[in-house]
Design a protein around this motif. Structure first.
Motif, PDB file in Angstrom:
ATOM      1  N   GLU A  56     -11.235  -2.091   7.888  1.00  0.00           N
ATOM      2  CA  GLU A  56     -10.440  -2.627   6.786  1.00  0.00           C
ATOM      3  C   GLU A  56     -11.276  -2.901   5.537  1.00  0.00           C
ATOM      4  O   GLU A  56     -10.743  -2.973   4.432  1.00  0.00           O
ATOM      5  CB  GLU A  56      -9.728  -3.929   7.210  1.00  0.00           C
ATOM      6  CG  GLU A  56      -8.700  -3.746   8.302  1.00  0.00           C
ATOM      7  CD  GLU A  56      -9.289  -3.885   9.702  1.00  0.00           C
ATOM      8  OE1 GLU A  56      -8.514  -4.053  10.645  1.00  0.00           O
ATOM      9  OE2 GLU A  56     -10.524  -3.836   9.855  1.00  0.00           O
ATOM     10  N   TRP A  57     -12.600  -3.099   5.714  1.00  0.00           N
ATOM     11  CA  TRP A  57     -13.481  -3.399   4.583  1.00  0.00           C
ATOM     12  C   TRP A  57     -13.920  -2.150   3.822  1.00  0.00           C
ATOM     13  O   TRP A  57     -14.260  -2.234   2.645  1.00  0.00           O
ATOM     14  CB  TRP A  57     -14.740  -4.102   5.074  1.00  0.00           C
ATOM     15  CG  TRP A  57     -14.581  -5.551   5.356  1.00  0.00           C
ATOM     16  CD1 TRP A  57     -13.469  -6.203   5.818  1.00  0.00           C
ATOM     17  CD2 TRP A  57     -15.585  -6.546   5.212  1.00  0.00           C
ATOM     18  NE1 TRP A  57     -13.733  -7.528   5.973  1.00  0.00           N
ATOM     19  CE2 TRP A  57     -15.032  -7.769   5.618  1.00  0.00           C
ATOM     20  CE3 TRP A  57     -16.909  -6.516   4.796  1.00  0.00           C
ATOM     21  CZ2 TRP A  57     -15.746  -8.952   5.603  1.00  0.00           C
ATOM     22  CZ3 TRP A  57     -17.617  -7.701   4.790  1.00  0.00           C
ATOM     23  CH2 TRP A  57     -17.036  -8.902   5.183  1.00  0.00           C
ATOM     24  N   TRP A  90      -8.502  -4.284  -1.170  1.00  0.00           N
ATOM     25  CA  TRP A  90      -7.904  -4.107   0.152  1.00  0.00           C
ATOM     26  C   TRP A  90      -6.738  -3.126   0.030  1.00  0.00           C
ATOM     27  O   TRP A  90      -5.945  -3.201  -0.910  1.00  0.00           O
ATOM     28  CB  TRP A  90      -7.408  -5.442   0.695  1.00  0.00           C
ATOM     29  CG  TRP A  90      -8.506  -6.406   0.993  1.00  0.00           C
ATOM     30  CD1 TRP A  90      -9.152  -7.220   0.113  1.00  0.00           C
ATOM     31  CD2 TRP A  90      -9.091  -6.665   2.262  1.00  0.00           C
ATOM     32  NE1 TRP A  90     -10.104  -7.963   0.760  1.00  0.00           N
ATOM     33  CE2 TRP A  90     -10.086  -7.649   2.082  1.00  0.00           C
ATOM     34  CE3 TRP A  90      -8.876  -6.166   3.537  1.00  0.00           C
ATOM     35  CZ2 TRP A  90     -10.853  -8.136   3.131  1.00  0.00           C
ATOM     36  CZ3 TRP A  90      -9.648  -6.660   4.582  1.00  0.00           C
ATOM     37  CH2 TRP A  90     -10.620  -7.632   4.369  1.00  0.00           C
ATOM     38  N   VAL A 137      -3.393  -7.167   5.233  1.00  0.00           N
ATOM     39  CA  VAL A 137      -3.324  -7.285   6.692  1.00  0.00           C
ATOM     40  C   VAL A 137      -3.849  -8.659   7.117  1.00  0.00           C
ATOM     41  O   VAL A 137      -4.504  -9.352   6.341  1.00  0.00           O
ATOM     42  CB  VAL A 137      -4.141  -6.167   7.377  1.00  0.00           C
ATOM     43  CG1 VAL A 137      -3.518  -4.808   7.097  1.00  0.00           C
ATOM     44  CG2 VAL A 137      -5.587  -6.188   6.926  1.00  0.00           C
TER      45      VAL A 137
END
Length: 65
Positions: A9-10, A35, A39
């Motif tokens: 996600e990063w 992002w 989430v």
């Protein structure tokens, strides 16, 4: 600083630290941007960043204390 490794996600997000003077104090302005979507992990990271940054003030610059 672009994130190129770490949790999936990063990848592709950016973190930024800016410093601002306020009287005798230095203020750290922090952003973790980019992002892909909001989430649950993003909210978790936001909380962890806040805890870490606050530990710098409480520990006098040593977050390990």
């Amino acid at each position: 600083m672009a994130i190129v490794d770490g949790p999936q996600e990063w990848i592709g997000t950016r973190i930024r630290f800016d410093l601002k003077q306020s009287g005798e104090h230095a203020i750290v302005l922090f952003k973790h941007q980019g992002w892909k979507e909001a989430v649950e992990f993003m909210h978790h990271c936001s909380t962890k960043w806040a805890i870490y940054l606050m530990s710098l003030e409480v520990a006098g610059g040593n977050p390990q204390r």
